[in-house]
Design a protein around this motif. Sequence first.
Motif, PDB file in Angstrom:
ATOM      1  N   THR A   1       0.820  -1.225   0.000  1.00 46.14           N
ATOM      2  CA  THR A   1       0.000   0.000   0.000  1.00 46.14           C
ATOM      3  C   THR A   1       0.846   1.264   0.000  1.00 46.14           C
ATOM      4  O   THR A   1       0.326   2.367   0.164  1.00 46.14           O
ATOM      5  CB  THR A   1      -1.012   0.075   1.177  1.00 46.14           C
ATOM      6  OG1 THR A   1      -0.314   0.303   2.407  1.00 46.14           O
ATOM      7  CG2 THR A   1      -1.868  -1.179   1.259  1.00 46.14           C
ATOM      8  N   GLY A   2       2.162   1.123  -0.197  1.00 43.41           N
ATOM      9  CA  GLY A   2       3.034   2.275  -0.250  1.00 43.41           C
ATOM     10  C   GLY A   2       3.248   2.760  -1.673  1.00 43.41           C
ATOM     11  O   GLY A   2       2.582   2.326  -2.617  1.00 43.41           O
ATOM     12  N   SER A   3       4.209   3.663  -1.822  1.00 49.40           N
ATOM     13  CA  SER A   3       4.523   4.207  -3.138  1.00 49.40           C
ATOM     14  C   SER A   3       5.870   4.891  -3.083  1.00 49.40           C
ATOM     15  O   SER A   3       6.500   5.028  -2.022  1.00 49.40           O
ATOM     16  CB  SER A   3       3.454   5.212  -3.589  1.00 49.40           C
ATOM     17  OG  SER A   3       3.470   6.364  -2.761  1.00 49.40           O
ATOM     18  N   LYS A   4       6.319   5.347  -4.222  1.00 45.96           N
ATOM     19  CA  LYS A   4       7.591   6.052  -4.350  1.00 45.96           C
ATOM     20  C   LYS A   4       7.670   7.269  -3.439  1.00 45.96           C
ATOM     21  O   LYS A   4       8.759   7.649  -2.982  1.00 45.96           O
ATOM     22  CB  LYS A   4       7.811   6.465  -5.805  1.00 45.96           C
ATOM     23  CG  LYS A   4       6.688   7.327  -6.366  1.00 45.96           C
ATOM     24  CD  LYS A   4       6.728   7.392  -7.877  1.00 45.96           C
ATOM     25  CE  LYS A   4       5.557   8.211  -8.434  1.00 45.96           C
ATOM     26  NZ  LYS A   4       4.231   7.654  -8.040  1.00 45.96           N
ATOM     27  N   GLU A   5       6.517   7.884  -3.150  1.00 41.88           N
ATOM     28  CA  GLU A   5       6.499   9.084  -2.295  1.00 41.88           C
ATOM     29  C   GLU A   5       6.956   8.805  -0.872  1.00 41.88           C
ATOM     30  O   GLU A   5       7.293   9.739  -0.138  1.00 41.88           O
ATOM     31  CB  GLU A   5       5.098   9.694  -2.295  1.00 41.88           C
ATOM     32  CG  GLU A   5       4.714  10.419  -3.565  1.00 41.88           C
ATOM     33  CD  GLU A   5       4.331   9.499  -4.716  1.00 41.88           C
ATOM     34  OE1 GLU A   5       4.221   9.995  -5.856  1.00 41.88           O
ATOM     35  OE2 GLU A   5       4.128   8.286  -4.472  1.00 41.88           O
ATOM     36  N   ASP A   6       6.980   7.533  -0.471  1.00 38.29           N
ATOM     37  CA  ASP A   6       7.449   7.187   0.869  1.00 38.29           C
ATOM     38  C   ASP A   6       8.929   7.500   1.049  1.00 38.29           C
ATOM     39  O   ASP A   6       9.422   7.513   2.182  1.00 38.29           O
ATOM     40  CB  ASP A   6       7.207   5.704   1.153  1.00 38.29           C
ATOM     41  CG  ASP A   6       5.733   5.356   1.172  1.00 38.29           C
ATOM     42  OD1 ASP A   6       4.906   6.262   1.370  1.00 38.29           O
ATOM     43  OD2 ASP A   6       5.398   4.165   0.966  1.00 38.29           O
TER      44      ASP A   6
END
Length: 312
Positions: free
Chosen positions: A49-54
């Motif tokens: 549920t994460g993404s590159k923005e993390d």
Amino acid sequence: MSTPTTLELPDGVRRGTIHTGRGSFAALEACPASGVRECGPALLVPGYTGSKEDFLAIAGLLADRGRQVIAIDMRGQFETPGTDDHDGYSPAALGADIAAVVDATGARHLLGHSYGGLIAREALLEKADGIGSFTLMSSGPSALTGPRAGELRAMLAALGVPDDDARDASVRQDSVPETAALRDRIAGLWQTYLKPQAEQAGVPGPIVAFLAKRMLGNDPNGLVHMARHLLTAPDRTAELARLDRIPMLVLYGEDDNSWSPGTQEAMARRLGACRVCIPAAAHSPAVEAPATTAAALTRFWDEAEIAPAQTA
């Protein structure tokens, strides 16, 4: 889920797309302000549920040391397209995706956060050529257990996925609701549980809006298949330890509530890996302690690049 504290792109960080023979992947790329890339590039893989923005909080800090840094959304995550082929979400297929991105970017350093660590491990076990170091950030040796596993099973139940199947590594697609129904249930889960949880934690409105966009942008089938892998992943630490020519780092927060610090410390010993415990951080050190995390990664990557030169 990992929650960024800001969505503002640091200087030198831009959005882009990585094109590979296995498809295109949404990315953030950070480059040194000087324009001179003195060190080997790094690829950062987010968690479930994460993404590159993390990785926004550390991308610029890492690039400041003369290194190109690329963070991606995996297949079906946020801004990277999903697939109608459910086998495309198998651990091996997702690992092959990461290997393809490594080839396309020339990355020398591979890092996986949480679930991204399990998938980056798949990539490394399949194809280790060209990788100069491997980092497991807040990741574990095998499936989630304990309270976080219980939360994940509860989420699958809310989506209409039978619990018995969640425990079974062999996924029967006929037990998964239709995509439209899954999408509606994910939206309901966001409204009734995840959004109130974020608001009660004091997450600013613009970040809550981003979290909603990201959660609803995930491919619903990808969420189900990735969750099942998180609940059934085998322990491949012994296989990984055989790649002892590749420097490895296990990095985690002192208050990690997914895989316990003790579990990650034991994994580091089995791997013969370096180990860094980040003070005042839990499951997302890149968000919760960016300066300390970036410094630890830079130090490890620099040492990994010096070691081959000394033995040449």
